[in-house]
Motif scaffolding. Structure first.
Motif, mmCIF file in Angstrom:
data_model
loop_
_atom_site.group_PDB
_atom_site.id
_atom_site.type_symbol
_atom_site.label_atom_id
_atom_site.label_comp_id
_atom_site.label_asym_id
_atom_site.label_seq_id
_atom_site.Cartn_x
_atom_site.Cartn_y
_atom_site.Cartn_z
ATOM 1 N N UNK A 18 0.835 -1.213 0.000
ATOM 2 C CA UNK A 18 0.000 0.000 0.000
ATOM 3 C C UNK A 18 0.867 1.259 0.000
ATOM 4 N N UNK A 19 0.366 2.286 -0.639
ATOM 5 C CA UNK A 19 1.002 3.605 -0.615
ATOM 6 C C UNK A 19 -0.025 4.625 -0.152
ATOM 7 N N UNK A 20 0.410 5.745 0.431
ATOM 8 C CA UNK A 20 -0.548 6.781 0.864
ATOM 9 C C UNK A 20 -1.442 7.245 -0.274
ATOM 10 N N UNK A 21 -0.858 7.468 -1.439
ATOM 11 C CA UNK A 21 -1.660 7.960 -2.554
ATOM 12 C C UNK A 21 -2.673 6.914 -3.009
ATOM 13 N N UNK A 70 5.404 13.341 -1.692
ATOM 14 C CA UNK A 70 4.083 13.940 -1.576
ATOM 15 C C UNK A 70 4.092 14.893 -0.390
ATOM 16 N N UNK A 71 2.980 15.560 -0.147
ATOM 17 C CA UNK A 71 2.934 16.600 0.885
ATOM 18 C C UNK A 71 3.431 16.102 2.229
ATOM 19 N N UNK A 72 3.039 14.897 2.594
ATOM 20 C CA UNK A 72 3.422 14.362 3.902
ATOM 21 C C UNK A 72 4.774 13.686 3.905
ATOM 22 N N UNK A 73 5.434 13.628 2.758
ATOM 23 C CA UNK A 73 6.736 12.954 2.658
ATOM 24 C C UNK A 73 7.576 13.715 1.636
ATOM 25 N N UNK A 74 8.404 14.651 2.112
ATOM 26 C CA UNK A 74 9.092 15.583 1.206
ATOM 27 C C UNK A 74 10.353 15.011 0.562
ATOM 28 N N UNK A 75 10.324 13.766 0.175
ATOM 29 C CA UNK A 75 11.476 13.153 -0.460
ATOM 30 C C UNK A 75 11.094 11.813 -1.051
ATOM 31 N N UNK A 76 12.096 11.010 -1.374
ATOM 32 C CA UNK A 76 11.851 9.648 -1.852
ATOM 33 C C UNK A 76 12.613 8.677 -0.954
ATOM 34 N N UNK A 92 10.356 2.778 -2.212
ATOM 35 C CA UNK A 92 9.320 2.317 -1.283
ATOM 36 C C UNK A 92 8.316 3.424 -0.970
ATOM 37 N N UNK A 93 8.685 4.649 -1.279
ATOM 38 C CA UNK A 93 7.739 5.763 -1.126
ATOM 39 C C UNK A 93 8.205 6.938 -1.959
ATOM 40 N N UNK A 94 7.232 7.561 -2.610
ATOM 41 C CA UNK A 94 7.515 8.713 -3.467
ATOM 42 C C UNK A 94 7.282 10.022 -2.704
ATOM 43 N N UNK A 107 1.429 9.974 11.130
ATOM 44 C CA UNK A 107 2.044 9.988 9.810
ATOM 45 C C UNK A 107 2.707 11.318 9.499
ATOM 46 N N UNK A 108 2.337 12.360 10.234
ATOM 47 C CA UNK A 108 2.966 13.657 10.008
ATOM 48 C C UNK A 108 4.421 13.647 10.456
ATOM 49 N N UNK A 109 4.758 12.737 11.358
ATOM 50 C CA UNK A 109 6.131 12.635 11.826
ATOM 51 C C UNK A 109 7.010 11.975 10.762
ATOM 52 N N UNK A 110 6.495 10.939 10.159
ATOM 53 C CA UNK A 110 7.226 10.245 9.095
ATOM 54 C C UNK A 110 6.271 9.269 8.446
ATOM 55 N N UNK A 111 5.876 9.568 7.224
ATOM 56 C CA UNK A 111 4.841 8.762 6.577
ATOM 57 C C UNK A 111 5.302 7.338 6.303
ATOM 58 N N UNK A 112 6.608 7.083 6.353
ATOM 59 C CA UNK A 112 7.065 5.708 6.159
ATOM 60 C C UNK A 112 6.713 4.828 7.351
#
Length: 355
Positions: free
Chosen positions: A109-112, A252-258, A248-250, A132-137
């Protein structure tokens, strides 16, 4: 015999008049007594009222003083048990009536993807799940997420919160919060601690940590925006920070990196030439972190490392090994968290890597 009856008849009228006079006198006396009793009662009541009024008006002073102390200040009683208690708020308004869907995260699953499934924006996942605001991973299989019915933020009401303060916090008009029916708000619109209200259209705030300035690690010899050239400037092109493209994650607003997964201990490379401005433990979820300032407005971040091979102020060149992949900080498995910032703004690294 006739003469005796004549005498009785002669004086009978006087006797009747005398009897009537006696009755009138008795009636008048009774009326006077009653009137005097009523006046006494009125006077007693007025006296009692004056004494009571003086008692309260003079601050609960002792009214039983002797005559020889008249004119002297009367002492205030030390017993204040008659002080009125605060009047409690008797109004109890309606409480919010919220029912939320939940979703248990599955592998892959991914957030998007989850947001798309429920017809909400990705950032709304943060609005209902502050962790999730702390770290969406941190969104891992088995984790149960709250799914808000609309794009909004679920606000936990605390003591002192008002509609005005909540409105100011999220930048959403008070009228919009009231208009959302499940909030169950009615005049005078009180909020109750330990309840939750939905703030329609709001976006959860995500903390953004700012690294040290380039000038801070170059002894003041260089300063962005001051016209003083930095010690070294990057090429303006960027390489993958690891020898993998297993995302493993792209961004997005809640995750400012890859996030790029790789075996722990694998090498992490400088994406471009620049000066290290931070190298150490970061308390805001990055774990072991390296930040490189490229002297041209760009900065790159390398987070969750298991090892750091550089120090602040050191010049690194594109492709140099600067650290090792790890699982530190707010991390759920070995990977590198890679960010690109332009003049302090968070950009999608894939714009620069071509991924």
């Amino acid at each position: 015999m006739i003469e005796k009856e004549t005498q009785i008849q002669r004086y009978a009228g006087y006797l009747v008049l005398l009897l009537v006079a006696l009755l009138l006198l008795v009636g008048l006396r009774l009326g006077v007594l009653a009137e005097e009793g009523q006046e006494d009662r009125i006077e007693d009541s007025q006296t009692q009222f004056r004494e009571t009024d003086a008692f309260f008006r003079d601050g609960f002073r002792d009214t039983t003083q002797s005559e020889d102390r008249q004119g002297e200040p009367l002492p205030i009683l030390s017993d204040n048990t008659l002080s009125p208690a605060p009047i409690p708020a008797t109004y109890q308004g309606k409480k919010p009536l919220h029912e939320f869907d939940t979703y248990t995260v599955e592998r892959g699953d991914t957030p998007s993807g989850i947001a798309y499934q429920f017809g909400i924006k990705t950032e709304t996942l943060l609005g209902g799940n502050p962790t999730l605001s702390q770290e969406s991973s941190l969104m891992q299989p088995g984790m149960e997420l709250i799914i808000l019915p609309i794009d909004a933020v679920l606000h936990d009401v605390e003591v002192g919160d008002t509609l005005e303060s909540v409105s100011a916090e999220y930048g959403i008009p008070v009228e919009d919060i009231i208009a959302y029916e499940p909030n169950n708000l009615e005049f005078p619109y009180r909020l109750y601690p330990d309840t939750q209200i939905i703030v329609p259209g709001a976006i959860a705030e995500v903390f953004v940590w700012t690294p040290p300035k380039l000038s801070a690690v170059r002894g003041g010899t260089s300063q962005e925006g001051s016209g003083v050239a930095p010690a070294i400037v990057g090429t303006g092109t960027f390489l993958f920070p690891v020898s993998s493209s297993n995302f493993t994650q792209r961004f997005w607003y809640g995750h400012p990196g890859i996030d790029i997964a790789l075996s722990e201990g694998s090498g992490v490379f400088a994406s471009d030439t620049g000066t290290v401005t931070f190298a150490g433990w970061n308390i805001y979820g990055y774990g072991n972190l390296i930040v490189v300032n490229h002297g041209n407005g760009y900065e790159t971040f390398y987070g969750h490392l298991s090892a750091i091979n550089v120090f602040p102020g050191q010049i690194v060149y594109q492709g140099n090994v600067i650290g090792a992949v790890g699982n530190t900080g707010n991390s759920s498995g070995p990977h590198v968290h890679f960010e690109v910032r332009t003049n302090g703004n968070q950009d999608d690294p894939c714009w620069y890597l071509g991924c």
